[in-house]
Design an enzyme around this catalytic site. Structure first.
Site, mmCIF file in Angstrom:
data_model
loop_
_atom_site.group_PDB
_atom_site.id
_atom_site.type_symbol
_atom_site.label_atom_id
_atom_site.label_comp_id
_atom_site.label_asym_id
_atom_site.label_seq_id
_atom_site.Cartn_x
_atom_site.Cartn_y
_atom_site.Cartn_z
ATOM 1 N N SER A 264 0.827 -1.209 0.000
ATOM 2 C CA SER A 264 0.000 0.000 0.000
ATOM 3 C C SER A 264 0.857 1.253 0.000
ATOM 4 O O SER A 264 2.075 1.197 0.208
ATOM 5 C CB SER A 264 -0.926 -0.004 1.219
ATOM 6 O OG SER A 264 -0.202 0.400 2.355
ATOM 7 N N LYS A 265 0.201 2.370 -0.229
ATOM 8 C CA LYS A 265 0.908 3.653 -0.227
ATOM 9 C C LYS A 265 1.586 3.892 1.119
ATOM 10 O O LYS A 265 2.617 4.527 1.203
ATOM 11 C CB LYS A 265 -0.076 4.788 -0.522
ATOM 12 C CG LYS A 265 -0.548 4.811 -1.953
ATOM 13 C CD LYS A 265 -1.307 6.077 -2.291
ATOM 14 C CE LYS A 265 -1.642 6.084 -3.774
ATOM 15 N NZ LYS A 265 -2.424 7.254 -4.203
#
Ligand code: GLU
Length: 384
Positions: A264-265
């Site tokens: 994920s970011k």
């Protein structure tokens, strides 16, 4: 060789582009170039609540650094423009109305409070509330399927808020084809009547996405696996409009190095490596996230590494220029299973490319770093 290939990368500018997004753009680009086709950038910014001002420029800068230029996009060959969805509002309104006219969509006047009450009521009986064929015409929900035409018009004239929902076909089996996953079958009764047009006058992602793909003559929709659940609705929408359905290819997720869960970011700097191509400054918090470019990676090494996250050429060869990737790339060798990010392998690619760069090029790349560190005078000597 496929002819007239037109593909698009359609990010939502909700923040910096994650490497998963860059890989989606890359595979679109490779596929387009392999078939002498067109690679398009479309900005999907209909969700104003999630809009981030510097994200669009970031996306454009990132594609530029990666050397994956788009043929059409915002301010570039706007053949079917505008290429920003927020500038296409009137188009979506028109197409939502066409669907209602065809009987494939309907006005729904239920307020958020009423829907919450329905949800709570169902939950109290251990059931999940789904707005669809089971209840849309029962009378508890207020929509144009149960109201007379006059009643609908009165409500609209009175300024009552409404959404437009898709009327999912009842009792059908939908057969679909994905270029990577093969045949997919689903019963339409399991679907809900998704909102296509919101009460704020904006389309939802689903409507805007398929209207634009149709109007921009997109032939292949190549996107991340997270959009696979939307595929049935999208195919049904094309059918409802009597439009040709493009081909679909849903790419595998990029997983965390440990293998479990999507990268994920937020993982980025936490796991000790960047998840963004370029450094990114969050304008609200001032937080800075690392980027591959600023960490010293070469764009071609980064792209080579990314190409292998989900695809392989079927041979031992690992070092590929973007031109070679363009020739070799195909969907048959894209994996269905998620691709684990591997930092050691990423560094290995960088090292391989480092060895092929000549001194002049390396010296040039070092120049700004030396300048920052006030070694200006030594630049001439540096190459040596
Ligand atoms: N705007 C969607 C996204 O962020 C596009 C999905 C698609 O390619 O259809 O990622």
């Amino acid at each position: 060789m496929e002819s007239n290939v037109r593909v698009r990368f359609a990010p939502s500018p909700t923040g910096p582009l994650h490497i998963g997004g860059v890989r989606t753009a890359l595979y679109n680009y490779l596929f387009a170039k392999k078939h002498n086709g067109t690679f398009i950038l479309r900005i999907e910014d209909t969700d104003q609540t999630r809009y981030v001002a510097n994200a669009e420029q970031y996306i454009i800068d990132a594609l530029k650094w990666c050397n994956i230029p788009f043929d059409e996009g915002p301010n570039t060959n706007e053949k079917f423009g505008p290429y920003k969805q927020s500038e296409r509002k009137e188009i979506y309104k028109k197409y939502a109305a066409i669907l209602v006219e065809k009987g494939a969509a309907y006005y729904a006047f239920d307020t958020p409070e009423e829907l919450t009450a329905q949800r709570d009521f169902n939950a109290s009986k251990g059931k999940i509330f789904t707005y669809n064929w089971q209840n849309r015409e029962e009378g508890k929900l207020i929509n144009s399927l149960v109201l007379s035409e006059e009643e609908v018009q009165q409500k609209i004239n009175a300024g009552d808020k409404y959404v437009i929902r898709f009327k999912n076909p009842q009792g059908e089996i939908l057969y679909m084809q994905d270029e990577i996953r093969g045949r997919i079958t689903i019963k339409t009764n399991t679907l809900d009547d998704k909102v296509l047009f919101k009460s704020d006058g904006m389309p939802t992602y689903h409507l805007a996405n398929i209207v634009d793909d149709h109007l921009m003559e997109i032939t292949h929709v190549i996107r991340g696996e997270e959009w696979l659940p939307s595929m049935p609705l999208h195919v049904l929408l094309y059918q409802a409009f009597d439009w040709e359905v493009p081909k679909f290819a849903h790419l595998p997720l990029i997983l965390k190095p440990v293998g479990k869960g999507k990268l994920s970011k937020r993982d980025g700097d936490k796991l000790g490596f960047p998840v963004f191509p370029l450094e990114y400054t969050n304008e609200e918090t001032g937080d800075i996230s690392r980027g591959y470019k600023e960490d010293g990676y070469f764009a071609d090494a980064f792209i080579n590494m990314l190409a292998f996250l989900g695809w392989n050429p079927g041979t031992e060869q690992e070092i590929f220029s973007i031109e070679e990737l363009t020739q070799k790339f195909n969907f048959e060798r894209v994996n269905k299973a998620g691709a684990k990010f591997n930092l050691d392998k990423t560094k290995w690619f960088q090292q391989q490319y480092m060895q092929t760069k000549d001194d002049a090029e390396l010296a040039e790349l070092f120049k700004p770093i030396l300048e920052k560190k006030e070694f200006k005078k030594q630049i001439k000597k540096f190459k040596k």
